[in-house]
Design a protein around this motif. Structure first.
Motif, PDB file in Angstrom:
ATOM      1  N   PRO A 265      27.098  26.149  49.051  1.00 13.83           N
ATOM      2  CA  PRO A 265      28.392  25.564  49.424  1.00 13.83           C
ATOM      3  C   PRO A 265      28.767  25.962  50.848  1.00 13.83           C
ATOM      4  N   ALA A 266      29.926  25.506  51.288  1.00 10.87           N
ATOM      5  CA  ALA A 266      30.383  25.783  52.649  1.00 10.87           C
ATOM      6  C   ALA A 266      30.607  27.276  52.855  1.00 10.87           C
ATOM      7  N   GLU A 267      30.636  27.686  54.107  1.00 10.34           N
ATOM      8  CA  GLU A 267      30.922  29.083  54.415  1.00 10.34           C
ATOM      9  C   GLU A 267      32.300  29.466  53.887  1.00 10.34           C
ATOM     10  N   GLY A 268      32.395  30.714  53.401  1.00 10.71           N
ATOM     11  CA  GLY A 268      33.678  31.179  52.882  1.00 10.71           C
ATOM     12  C   GLY A 268      33.501  32.179  51.765  1.00 10.71           C
ATOM     13  N   LEU A 269      34.615  32.557  51.143  1.00 10.20           N
ATOM     14  CA  LEU A 269      34.649  33.523  50.050  1.00 10.20           C
ATOM     15  C   LEU A 269      34.780  32.790  48.723  1.00 10.20           C
ATOM     16  N   TYR A 270      33.936  33.152  47.752  1.00 10.85           N
ATOM     17  CA  TYR A 270      33.962  32.558  46.419  1.00 10.85           C
ATOM     18  C   TYR A 270      34.108  33.696  45.402  1.00 10.85           C
ATOM     19  N   GLU A 271      35.247  33.699  44.717  1.00  8.90           N
ATOM     20  CA  GLU A 271      35.574  34.815  43.832  1.00  8.90           C
ATOM     21  C   GLU A 271      34.942  34.695  42.447  1.00  8.90           C
ATOM     22  N   ASN A 272      35.023  33.543  41.846  1.00  7.25           N
ATOM     23  CA  ASN A 272      34.634  33.389  40.437  1.00  7.25           C
ATOM     24  C   ASN A 272      33.178  32.960  40.307  1.00  7.25           C
ATOM     25  N   CYS A 273      32.298  33.895  40.542  1.00 14.71           N
ATOM     26  CA  CYS A 273      30.861  33.614  40.470  1.00 14.71           C
ATOM     27  C   CYS A 273      30.204  34.518  39.431  1.00 14.71           C
ATOM     28  N   ASP A 274      29.021  34.125  39.015  1.00 18.26           N
ATOM     29  CA  ASP A 274      28.211  34.926  38.092  1.00 18.26           C
ATOM     30  C   ASP A 274      26.820  35.081  38.675  1.00 18.26           C
ATOM     31  N   LEU A 275      26.268  36.277  38.543  1.00 16.83           N
ATOM     32  CA  LEU A 275      24.920  36.561  39.022  1.00 16.83           C
ATOM     33  C   LEU A 275      23.965  36.572  37.835  1.00 16.83           C
ATOM     34  N   VAL A 276      22.879  35.826  37.953  1.00 23.51           N
ATOM     35  CA  VAL A 276      21.895  35.742  36.876  1.00 23.51           C
ATOM     36  C   VAL A 276      20.524  36.080  37.428  1.00 23.51           C
ATOM     37  N   ASN A 277      19.686  36.563  36.524  1.00 22.28           N
ATOM     38  CA  ASN A 277      18.330  36.966  36.896  1.00 22.28           C
ATOM     39  C   ASN A 277      17.473  36.875  35.641  1.00 22.28           C
ATOM     40  N   GLY A 278      17.168  35.656  35.208  1.00 15.44           N
ATOM     41  CA  GLY A 278      16.564  35.476  33.901  1.00 15.44           C
ATOM     42  C   GLY A 278      17.628  35.613  32.837  1.00 15.44           C
ATOM     43  N   GLY A 279      18.373  36.719  32.867  1.00 19.21           N
ATOM     44  CA  GLY A 279      19.524  36.939  32.009  1.00 19.21           C
ATOM     45  C   GLY A 279      20.773  37.115  32.854  1.00 19.21           C
ATOM     46  N   TYR A 280      21.869  37.359  32.191  1.00 17.48           N
ATOM     47  CA  TYR A 280      23.158  37.486  32.871  1.00 17.48           C
ATOM     48  C   TYR A 280      23.306  38.900  33.422  1.00 17.48           C
ATOM     49  N   LEU A 281      23.644  39.015  34.703  1.00 17.32           N
ATOM     50  CA  LEU A 281      23.825  40.325  35.333  1.00 17.32           C
ATOM     51  C   LEU A 281      25.282  40.725  35.461  1.00 17.32           C
ATOM     52  N   GLY A 282      26.178  39.759  35.532  1.00 17.67           N
ATOM     53  CA  GLY A 282      27.587  40.097  35.609  1.00 17.67           C
ATOM     54  C   GLY A 282      28.344  39.248  36.608  1.00 17.67           C
ATOM     55  N   PRO A 283      29.693  39.364  36.592  1.00 13.67           N
ATOM     56  CA  PRO A 283      30.520  38.609  37.538  1.00 13.67           C
ATOM     57  C   PRO A 283      30.405  39.178  38.945  1.00 13.67           C
ATOM     58  N   CYS A 284      30.594  38.329  39.933  1.00 18.56           N
ATOM     59  CA  CYS A 284      30.475  38.773  41.315  1.00 18.56           C
ATOM     60  C   CYS A 284      31.339  37.908  42.218  1.00 18.56           C
ATOM     61  N   ARG A 285      31.542  38.380  43.416  1.00 18.74           N
ATOM     62  CA  ARG A 285      32.165  37.580  44.473  1.00 18.74           C
ATOM     63  C   ARG A 285      31.116  37.372  45.548  1.00 18.74           C
ATOM     64  N   VAL A 286      31.172  36.220  46.212  1.00 20.90           N
ATOM     65  CA  VAL A 286      30.140  35.851  47.177  1.00 20.90           C
ATOM     66  C   VAL A 286      30.806  35.463  48.494  1.00 20.90           C
ATOM     67  N   ILE A 287      30.254  35.980  49.580  1.00 18.03           N
ATOM     68  CA  ILE A 287      30.715  35.631  50.916  1.00 18.03           C
ATOM     69  C   ILE A 287      29.544  34.975  51.648  1.00 18.03           C
ATOM     70  N   ILE A 288      29.735  33.713  52.053  1.00 16.66           N
ATOM     71  CA  ILE A 288      28.694  32.986  52.777  1.00 16.66           C
ATOM     72  C   ILE A 288      29.107  32.855  54.231  1.00 16.66           C
ATOM     73  N   ASN A 289      28.266  33.373  55.120  1.00 14.46           N
ATOM     74  CA  ASN A 289      28.500  33.279  56.556  1.00 14.46           C
ATOM     75  C   ASN A 289      27.465  32.362  57.179  1.00 14.46           C
ATOM     76  N   SER A 290      27.490  32.231  58.477  1.00 16.31           N
ATOM     77  CA  SER A 290      26.576  31.329  59.163  1.00 16.31           C
ATOM     78  C   SER A 290      25.118  31.755  59.037  1.00 16.31           C
ATOM     79  N   ASP A 291      24.877  33.068  58.907  1.00 17.69           N
ATOM     80  CA  ASP A 291      23.491  33.526  58.827  1.00 17.69           C
ATOM     81  C   ASP A 291      23.219  34.514  57.699  1.00 17.69           C
ATOM     82  N   THR A 292      24.233  34.898  56.922  1.00 18.12           N
ATOM     83  CA  THR A 292      24.023  35.831  55.813  1.00 18.12           C
ATOM     84  C   THR A 292      24.818  35.393  54.591  1.00 18.12           C
TER      85      THR A 292
END
Length: 371
Positions: free
Chosen positions: A318-345
């Motif tokens: 998605p577009a650059e910005g802060l996303y609060e209501n996210c979930d991290l998965v890795n084959g199984g569920y790892l837990g809730p997370c927040r994600v910050i997307i920048n221009s290069d990271t």
């Protein structure tokens, strides 16, 4: 700020350094299916409109609905292609020489970039008539000179998405096969349908009402029906699933391209992702958008956070910005997370007490689902 900059700089080097052997304990994360990085080259919703039926399709009998199933005709005996040129120029790039993977099936035609609810509707109608398959066309951007765009769905995540369609498809998981666009680009509409009939030996096709095919997209849905009748195939034309959300895109709610008539489309999904409207994206997809990342040990920096270069992404973010209501998965569920997307990271921060393992790993696939 200095510490954050240092962390991000360290992350940017993750793709340049190879993990070194270590005697540390085995990683706590489960083994995963590796996804190669790809570079350029409930019931159906009541709002979905009914389909127009042009010719009856025989219903496939005897399928148990107790558990999801996948179907492949590759075990069936079929007539081998007599013309060696056709063998070398076979349509399906992920099927054998006999090209019998979709033998006797009902094939949904399209590009299927986003695997959105409109595409799901095609698969649903195909399943009503027999064994459903998706026939998608790849390599169009390279042939037509389009600018490369990352896929909406990561290549290695498509089977998971199709598996989630089983409840809509009579408890059957539709299989997807791909056609190299360069092999069909010069075919006339008649030649294309003839190859579907004689080379792939399918029973019928399903397509949207706006479907175009043949050289320079000269054939439309009406011609598809006529040609299918001529070659003894059933044809099922499905009305477009309209976008009822009526969200504005880039500040206006008009058509986003010449073929946009208000229907759900992959172009609308891309625009919604570019706007960062993840609720709208979920409505169009019929599921949460999952961003896949390939990371190694050098990208894991702190107990509850990861900083990654954008080069680790396998599909469209998605577009650059802060996303609060996210979930991290890795084959199984790892837990809730927040994600910050920048221009290069991209920065992932865990919200609860779950920590991210720092044990040595060769390579791991992480998925972020945006709420």
């Amino acid at each position: 700020m200095e510490r954050g900059a240092a962390t991000a700089a360290a992350a940017l080097g993750c793709a340049l350094r190879s993990p070194s052997p270590s005697a540390s304990p085995a990683p706590r994360w489960p083994p995963l299916h590796r996804c190669p990085r790809r570079g350029p080259p409930g019931p159906p919703r009541s709002l979905l409109p009914p389909a127009r039926r042009f010719r009856p399709l025989d219903m496939k009998k005897g399928h148990s609905r107790n558990s999801p199933k996948t179907f492949s005709s590759s075990g069936h005996s079929g007539v081998r292609l007599n013309n060696e040129g056709l063998v070398n120029d076979r349509l399906l790039i992920d099927c054998g020489e006999d090209q019998d993977c979709v033998l006797g099936g009902i094939v949904a035609l399209g590009k299927f970039d986003a695997l959105h609810i409109g595409h799901r509707e095609l698969a649903m109608h195909a399943s009503k008539a027999g064994t459903p398959f998706l026939l998608s066309f790849v390599g169009m951007a390279e042939v037509l000179g389009w600018t490369y765009r990352p896929p909406i769905v990561a290549h290695c995540d498509r089977k998971r998405v199709l598996s989630s369609w089983a409840p809509y498809c009579r408890n059957v998981v539709p299989l997807e096969y791909q056609v190299e666009f360069s092999k069909v680009r010069s075919l006339s509409p008649r030649q294309f349908v003839e190859r579907l009939s004689k080379d792939l030996r399918i029973k019928g096709v399903v397509a949207g009402e706006n479907y175009r095919f043949g050289y320079k997209a000269s054939g439309d849905a009406t011609e598809l029906v006529k040609l299918c009748e001529e070659f003894g195939l059933s044809a099922f034309i499905v009305r477009s699933v309209m976008d009822t959300a009526k969200r504005s895109l880039n500040g206006f709610s008009g058509a986003i391209n010449s073929s946009d008539k208000g229907q759900v489309s992959s172009s609308r999904v891309r625009h919604a992702l570019a706007m960062g409207d993840m609720e709208y994206v979920s409505e169009l997809l019929g599921r949460k958008h999952r961003l896949l990342l390939m990371v190694n040990q050098h990208c894991l920096h702190e107990k509850k956070s990861i900083v990654l270069p954008n080069s680790c992404m396998l599909n469209m973010p998605p577009a650059e910005g802060l996303y609060e209501n996210c979930d991290l998965v890795n084959g199984g569920y790892l837990g809730p997370c927040r994600v910050i997307i920048n221009s290069d990271t991209i920065i992932i921060e865990m919200k609860d007490d779950n920590s991210l393992s720092l044990n040595p790993i060769q390579e791991v696939q992480l998925g972020i689902e945006f709420g």
